[in-house]
Write a protein that holds these residues in place. Structure first.
Motif, short mmCIF file in Angstrom:
data_model
loop_
_atom_site.label_atom_id
_atom_site.label_comp_id
_atom_site.label_asym_id
_atom_site.label_seq_id
_atom_site.Cartn_x
_atom_site.Cartn_y
_atom_site.Cartn_z
N SER A 584 0.84 -1.19 0.00
CA SER A 584 0.00 0.00 0.00
C SER A 584 0.88 1.24 0.00
N LEU A 585 0.33 2.34 -0.51
CA LEU A 585 1.06 3.60 -0.55
C LEU A 585 0.98 4.30 0.80
N GLY A 586 2.01 5.09 1.10
CA GLY A 586 2.03 5.87 2.32
C GLY A 586 2.85 5.26 3.44
N PHE A 587 3.58 4.18 3.12
CA PHE A 587 4.36 3.47 4.14
C PHE A 587 5.84 3.37 3.78
N GLY A 588 6.30 4.15 2.81
CA GLY A 588 7.69 4.08 2.38
C GLY A 588 7.86 3.27 1.11
N HIS A 589 8.91 3.59 0.34
CA HIS A 589 9.13 2.93 -0.94
C HIS A 589 9.47 1.45 -0.78
N ASP A 590 10.17 1.09 0.28
CA ASP A 590 10.50 -0.32 0.50
C ASP A 590 9.24 -1.17 0.63
N ALA A 591 8.21 -0.62 1.27
CA ALA A 591 6.96 -1.37 1.43
C ALA A 591 6.30 -1.61 0.08
N VAL A 592 6.37 -0.63 -0.83
CA VAL A 592 5.80 -0.81 -2.16
C VAL A 592 6.52 -1.94 -2.89
N LEU A 593 7.85 -1.92 -2.84
CA LEU A 593 8.64 -2.92 -3.57
C LEU A 593 8.54 -4.32 -2.95
N ALA A 594 8.23 -4.38 -1.64
CA ALA A 594 8.16 -5.68 -0.96
C ALA A 594 7.06 -6.56 -1.52
N GLN A 595 6.04 -5.96 -2.11
CA GLN A 595 4.92 -6.71 -2.67
C GLN A 595 5.30 -7.38 -3.99
N ILE A 596 6.24 -6.80 -4.71
CA ILE A 596 6.58 -7.28 -6.05
C ILE A 596 7.11 -8.72 -5.97
N GLY A 597 6.55 -9.58 -6.82
CA GLY A 597 6.95 -10.99 -6.84
C GLY A 597 6.23 -11.84 -5.82
N LYS A 598 5.40 -11.21 -4.97
CA LYS A 598 4.69 -11.94 -3.92
C LYS A 598 3.19 -11.64 -3.96
N MET A 599 2.69 -11.31 -5.13
CA MET A 599 1.30 -10.85 -5.25
C MET A 599 0.29 -11.91 -4.85
N ASP A 600 0.68 -13.19 -4.93
CA ASP A 600 -0.26 -14.26 -4.62
C ASP A 600 -0.06 -14.84 -3.22
N SER A 601 0.77 -14.21 -2.41
CA SER A 601 1.05 -14.78 -1.09
C SER A 601 1.07 -13.74 0.03
N MET A 602 1.86 -12.68 -0.10
CA MET A 602 2.05 -11.75 1.00
C MET A 602 0.75 -11.08 1.43
N SER A 603 0.01 -10.52 0.48
CA SER A 603 -1.23 -9.84 0.85
C SER A 603 -2.28 -10.82 1.33
#
Length: 778
Positions: A584-603
């Motif tokens: 989600s936006l508003g939590f720092g750029h690292d948080a945005v990039l952390a989702q990449i490659g994990k769209m079917d698991s992390m969230s």
């Protein structure tokens, strides 16, 4: 609080709810329920939303004129109406008095308006009168002084935030705006003039050099592929800039640079003997156009040209937007986001010196929220600052106090965790300051600035938009270097607060998760007559039903702003859990990039973690928990339907991504399918959808889990959705139906990705509540 899961997902076995059977006649109870839900919809969705404002305030004056436009749904005509209004205010110390309150006026025909900054009595209006009639109007002191027909000069106006433009030149002699490029001639009856005007080739050869509709055939360019810009732009020809000479009514269509679509145009004043120029954002498309709405990562540039469209120069390339001229006229400021990857992420604020052609970064990318006030790149930043998250800068962003006329202070809105805030940046002192609360009490969004005043809107989950006026008290230069002054806020109009709507910001248990996730739980304060169908008055909090509602994107954010859908659900007795997961936006750029490659698991893990935390806190009934998601959160909902059957009593999916590989072949943003999986994508040379890539997409797609689905599932689809085209969901529906799964599907003709026509909003809202009632056996 969240309760940490022992495993990524959990489920509680439950017998599936059968599909609702067709009925031959209506029962009074069913009709009464549908009527009450529809009335609740109109109550929640009928609130006006302020969408833009301008202000006028003379120097050293305590009188401010605020003009504002709202959008409100008309449930009889099934349209969204634009309404203009104004208020004349006197500001004295800590009090604002309304001197004159205007009357609402229908503004549906006005595509855009713009007041001259040098002569506020002048107002330009782009007006459409039906599908083919277009006019540019000039008003002076409230009287129409000129109306110029431009119907035969170009196509429809562009009035959106991506390409839309309307600006006065410094001497008020010209206007610049954006519109569809002219349409090439269609076939027409052959005329003798065709032969008279034709020129013979010296060698008698046949060339592909026909121009216009001649010889009884259409202009060869008429049907040449020149695609539109995707979702919300379907069928629109690409934009061009138009320069209108107000004095002689001459209209000039500027030729766009090759493989560039221009927008967001403004005039640059003449400097050092050079003529006035135009600055604009150019959206590049060397191979194909990729959808731009909701996408901040497209290849663009900041360009300038002369008033004839010649002498084009690119000042800055990247993924840039929103050029704004500083009050001194010396520089431009604009937003910059990394090209490619996430469609929305953290932005930089760039300063471009027009005298030296030198760019510099005013506000850098912020990897993680700052633990304390810091100076980065020469700019003082406040503690907790997570970075810049905004789509566009305001049209009128410059603020200064009467005692500091030379100050250049930029005011704007940005997302800060789960709220929107007002920030100012003093360009001379390189000082970024926060001017609205971050304590979970409200959300603020700036609309415009004028002299020492800011016009903004404030809302909460219990209160629709409240128009507010901010009086800036800017710090003088000799004071503390970290003192950016303050803004005193005053309500211009405050709507009624719903006393039976409460909310709380829910934090994760672990410090690591608190850095990148947060939820907002909105719920009825107590059961009342309106909640009787789903949460009767005799029930406790532990029996309150819960709607789990993650956001789409996935790089978006739920904030404390008033939300019509959430309000409608809460009025009917549901608690609503708005989930901001990592990415989600508003939590720092690292948080945005952390989702990449994990769209079917992390969230997926974090959504379930949040729901179990609410259940553990006895804030909702685990046996009355349902799911509602759209686009990306429709994707996560479809995954959850197959991964945790029995956990949700019912699942509603709005235009969900079901098959990533199918979406890659049909969507207006195919790059999304590569980017979210962490796969490379080249805008200039888009990759092939190879069997290996498709396999990776398949293994991350809900379509692979169709045989696991057994909970009631409702699909709501827009037939004209360009972002997530409906064939993949229809295939999913057919497969579920063949497996005798409890599935239903509705599709809305001529409706796009947001399902945002009044009829689609009403029908989908009532359908969702009827679906939940059947699943919960209410």
């Amino acid at each position: 609080m969240y309760t940490t899961l022992n495993s990524p997902v959990t489920s509680t076995p439950r017998s599936p709810t059968p599909v609702r059977q067709a009925i031959d006649k209506n029962t009074k109870a069913s009709v009464d329920f549908a009527r009450f839900v529809r009335e609740t919809f109109e109550d929640a969705y009928g609130q006006p939303a302020v969408v833009l404002a301008t202000a006028r305030a003379a120097a050293h004056s305590d009188v401010v004129t605020v003009e504002f436009t709202s959008v409100q749904r008309d449930f009889v005509r099934d349209i969204k109406r634009r309404v203009s209004n104004y208020a004349v205010l006197r500001v004295e110390d800590d009090k604002v008095t309304t001197l004159t309150a205007g009357s609402p006026a229908d503004a549906n025909g006005a595509q855009q308006t713009c007041r001259s900054s040098t002569d506020p009595s002048l107002l330009a209006v782009l007006r459409s009168a039906g599908p083919t009639e277009r006019f540019v109007e000039v008003w002076s002191n409230g009287a129409l002084v000129k109306s110029i027909s431009v119907s035969d000069k170009h196509g429809d106006f562009y009035g959106d935030s991506t390409f839309g433009s309307l600006a006065w030149s410094s001497d008020n002699s010209h206007l610049v705006y954006a519109a569809e490029k002219p349409e090439y001639d269609k076939a027409k009856s052959e005329s003798v003039t065709d032969d008279n005007e034709a020129q013979a080739c010296e060698d008698g050869s046949i060339g592909d050099d026909i121009v216009g509709g001649v010889a009884g055939v259409a202009d060869p360019r008429r049907y040449k592929l020149d695609s539109d810009w995707g979702e919300t732009f379907s069928g629109k020809r690409p934009p061009v800039l138009i320069v209108l000479n107000v004095r002689n009514s001459h209209v000039k269509v500027l030729a766009a640079p090759p493989a560039v679509s221009p927008g967001q145009a403004h005039f640059l004043p003449a400097r050092s003997g050079a003529a006035e120029r135009i600055v604009f954002t150019g959206y590049k498309h060397t191979t194909r156009k990729h959808g731009v709405v909701y996408c901040q990562n497209r290849p663009t540039g900041i360009f300038t040209c002369d008033l004839s469209g010649a002498d084009v120069k690119c000042l800055y390339s990247g993924s840039v937007r929103s050029p704004r001229l500083t009050p001194s006229g010396r520089a431009l400021v604009f937003l910059s986001t990394p090209v490619g990857g996430p469609h929305a992420s953290t932005s930089e604020l760039v300063y471009y010196d027009l005298e030296t052609d030198a760019p510099s970064i005013l506000v850098p990318l912020i990897s993680q929220p700052l633990e304390c006030p810091q100076e980065l790149g020469g700019t003082h930043l406040p503690g907790g600052f997570p970075g810049l998250y905004l789509d566009q800068l305001p049209e009128h962003p410059w603020l200064h106090a009467d005692d500091s006329p030379q100050a250049e202070v930029l005011a704007f809105t940005s997302t800060w965790r789960s709220t929107n805030v007002v920030l100012t940046l003093d360009l001379q002192r390189r000082l970024l300051s926060l001017h609205s609360p971050i304590d979970g009490s409200a959300s603020y969004s700036m609309l415009c600035a004028a002299n020492a005043y800011v016009v903004a809107k404030m809302s909460t989950p219990a209160m629709p938009d409240s128009l507010i006026l901010g009086q800036a008290v800017l710090a003088e230069h000799h004071k503390d270097e970290e003192d950016g002054g303050r803004i005193r806020w005053h309500h211009i109009h405050k709507p009624t607060v719903d006393a039976n709507v409460s909310w709380q910001v829910v934090q994760a248990d672990s410090a690591e998760k608190r850095r990148s996730t947060e939820c907002i739980l909105v719920h009825p304060t107590a059961p009342d007559y309106g909640t009787r169908f789903f949460w009767p008055q005799s029930c406790s909090t532990t029996s309150r039903p819960l709607v789990v509602l993650p956001h789409g994107g996935p790089h978006s954010t739920y904030t404390l702003d008033y939300n019509v859908l959430v309000t409608g659900l809460v009025k009917l007795g549901f608690g609503v859990l708005l989930v901001n997961f990592t990415g989600s936006l508003g939590f720092g750029h690292d948080a945005v990039l952390a989702q990449i490659g994990k769209m079917d698991s992390m969230s997926i893990d974090e959504i379930q973690d949040a729901v179990n935390g609410v259940h553990a806190g006895r804030l909702a009934d685990p046996n009355a928990t349902v799911y509602l998601g759209g686009s990306y959160s429709g994707y996560t909902g479809a995954l959850l339907a197959g991964l945790v059957p029995g956990f949700y009593r019912a699942i509603v999916l709005r235009n969900p991504v079901i098959s990533i590989g199918d979406n890659a072949a049909m969507s207006d943003i195919p790059d999304w399918c590569w980017a979210e999986l962490g796969l490379p994508y080249d805008f200039d040379s888009p990759p092939e959808l190879t069997p290996d890539v498709y396999s990776k997409m398949w293994h991350a797609s809900p379509s692979r889990l169709v045989d696991k689905v057994r909970d009631p599932l409702l699909l709501l689809l827009g037939a004209s959705d360009r972002r997530v085209p409906p064939p993949q969901s229809m295939s999913y529906y057919y497969r579920l139906k063949a497996a005798n799964a409890p599935v239903e599907c509705k599709i809305y003709p001529s409706v796009g990705h947001p399902l945002d026509t009044v009829e689609a909003e009403r029908d989908s809202f009532v359908s969702v509540l009827r679906f939940y009632a059947a699943a919960l056996k209410k």
